[in-house]
Design an enzyme around this catalytic site. Structure first.
Site, short mmCIF file in Angstrom:
data_model
loop_
_atom_site.label_atom_id
_atom_site.label_comp_id
_atom_site.label_asym_id
_atom_site.label_seq_id
_atom_site.Cartn_x
_atom_site.Cartn_y
_atom_site.Cartn_z
N ASP A 38 0.72 -1.19 0.00
CA ASP A 38 -0.07 -0.05 -0.16
C ASP A 38 0.73 1.24 -0.13
O ASP A 38 2.09 1.12 0.29
CB ASP A 38 -0.83 0.12 1.27
N ASP A 232 -1.31 -0.74 6.31
CA ASP A 232 -1.78 -0.27 7.52
C ASP A 232 -3.24 0.06 7.70
O ASP A 232 -3.56 0.49 8.98
CB ASP A 232 -0.98 0.98 7.74
N ASP A 236 -7.31 -1.85 3.85
CA ASP A 236 -6.22 -2.66 3.42
C ASP A 236 -6.68 -4.04 3.99
O ASP A 236 -6.21 -5.02 3.63
CB ASP A 236 -4.78 -2.47 3.78
P1 ADP Z 1 -5.42 5.95 -0.30
O1 ADP Z 1 -5.06 4.56 -0.86
O2 ADP Z 1 -4.16 6.86 -0.70
O3 ADP Z 1 -5.61 6.16 1.20
P2 ADP Z 1 -8.09 6.48 -0.76
O4 ADP Z 1 -8.80 5.40 -1.61
O5 ADP Z 1 -8.80 6.49 0.58
O6 ADP Z 1 -6.66 6.43 -1.17
O7 ADP Z 1 -8.69 7.91 -1.53
C1 ADP Z 1 -8.22 8.05 -2.88
C2 ADP Z 1 -8.64 9.50 -3.42
O8 ADP Z 1 -9.82 9.94 -3.05
C3 ADP Z 1 -7.59 10.47 -2.64
O9 ADP Z 1 -6.29 10.31 -3.36
C4 ADP Z 1 -8.32 11.83 -2.83
O10 ADP Z 1 -8.20 12.43 -4.12
C5 ADP Z 1 -9.70 11.31 -2.70
N1 ADP Z 1 -10.13 11.52 -0.95
C6 ADP Z 1 -10.47 10.22 -0.24
N2 ADP Z 1 -10.87 10.83 0.77
C7 ADP Z 1 -10.77 12.30 0.87
C8 ADP Z 1 -11.02 13.38 1.62
N3 ADP Z 1 -11.25 13.06 2.99
N4 ADP Z 1 -10.96 14.49 1.30
C9 ADP Z 1 -10.78 14.72 -0.11
N5 ADP Z 1 -10.39 13.65 -0.80
C10 ADP Z 1 -10.45 12.70 -0.68
MG MG Z 2 -2.41 3.10 3.66
#
Ligand code: ADP
Ligand code: MG
Length: 287
Positions: A38, A232, A236
């Site tokens: 991740d 983490d 995941d």
């Molecule tokens: P990661 O694997 O990096 O944790 P996520 O699947 O949680 O990614 O999120 C993917 C994308 O969705 C982020 O890169 C962002 O663009 C958007 N995103 C997720 N949560 C938020 C939030 N709280 N505020 C703004 N954008 C968000």
């Molecule tokens: Mg992570």
């Protein structure tokens, strides 16, 4: 001396900060063909900071107030940034997180959206004029988010997360051990590639929705490979269970630790090649 060498192996591992839940997991670790990592919180420190913001004071107030309802590391970075700027937090009437996309909130009759292009497209917000800036930020390895108020673009906010100092060495060691190393992330393709380049990973699976992470692991297994998954986060956990060996980052969430077969203390990535070394040594003793 099969059980003995496994016991010695798990003991040695534990002394180094590699906590196997059972001897069987240590035995199976030597069979791994691929390690899937991740990005946020695993390869990076998971403490992103805001680096760029193009909106006005009111937009910051709305954006940060809305993000207060989110537990995402991106949200924490935005709230910290607004707090440092003494921006006021206002009452949020409605809030919802849209996994893999961003957030939506209602504040004083205004509709706030913060998130990626997909989120904006789904709500018919036109952001094509800001595409060049987005590409620039993402090429620098930053995660760029778009902000809209009542369906109109109001600004862009970008965050950067630093990679763990030992990540490049850990990945090099895994590759030298003959393992395929793959990054798996919900983040944007361009951002993910920029981070992957910094740590020496050439295989990236990006823009994966939280519920799709386990499917991606399964796809690699269907190619006939035994997969170790390192993560983490809460999102995941299904992938950690699906993998042949699930490896949790000790500094991560309880949910990830419970779902995994092994936990590496302190989130030290060098412990992964070390675990593989110990597993091989234990197996050699058996044969
Ligand atoms: P990661 O694997 O990096 O944790 P996520 O699947 O949680 O990614 O999120 C993917 C994308 O969705 C982020 O890169 C962002 O663009 C958007 N995103 C997720 N949560 C938020 C939030 N709280 N505020 C703004 N954008 C968000
Ligand atoms: Mg992570």
């Amino acid at each position: 001396a099969t059980p003995t060498s496994i016991m010695v192996g798990t003991g040695r591992a534990a002394e180094s900060g590699i906590l196997f839940k059972g001897g069987g997991h240590l035995e199976r670790t030597h069979e791994l063909d691929a390690i899937v990592l991740d990005k946020t919180g695993t390869i990076t420190k998971g403490k992103p900071e805001v680096t760029d913001f193009t909106g006005d004071q009111e937009t910051l107030q709305l954006l940060a107030s809305a993000e207060k309802g989110s537990e995402h590391p991106l949200a924490e970075a935005i709230v910290a940034y607004a707090t440092e700027r003494e921006s006021e937090f206002v009452n949020v009437d409605e809030f919802s997180a849209i996994p893999g996309h961003g957030i939506q909130a209602t504040i004083g009759g205004k509709q706030i959206l913060v998130g990626n292009r997909k989120l904006m497209n789904d709500h018919d917000v036109i952001v094509s004029d800001y595409e060049d800036d987005m590409i620039q930020l993402e090429t620098d390895g930053k995660t760029a988010m778009l902000i809209a108020v009542d369906g109109e673009y109001r600004g862009t906010i970008a965050v950067a997360d630093t990679i763990k100092e030992t990540a490049p060495q850990a990945i090099r060691e895994l590759q030298e051990q003959g393992l395929e190393v793959i990054m798996l992330t919900g983040d944007n393709e361009r951002t993910a590639q920029a981070i992957a380049r910094q740590v020496g990973i050439d295989q990236v699976i990006a823009e994966v929705l939280p519920e799709e992470k386990a499917d991606k692991v399964k796809e690699i297994q269907l190619q006939g490979k035994k997969v170790g998954m390192v993560g983490d986060g809460v999102n995941d956990a299904p992938a950690l269970v699906t993998a042949d060996i699930g490896i949790a980052i000790g500094t991560g969430t309880e949910v990830a630790i419970e779902a995994a077969d092994v936990t590496i203390l302190g989130g030290e990535l060098l412990l992964i090649p070390k675990a593989i070394k110990i597993s091989h040594a234990s197996i050699r003793n058996i044969r």
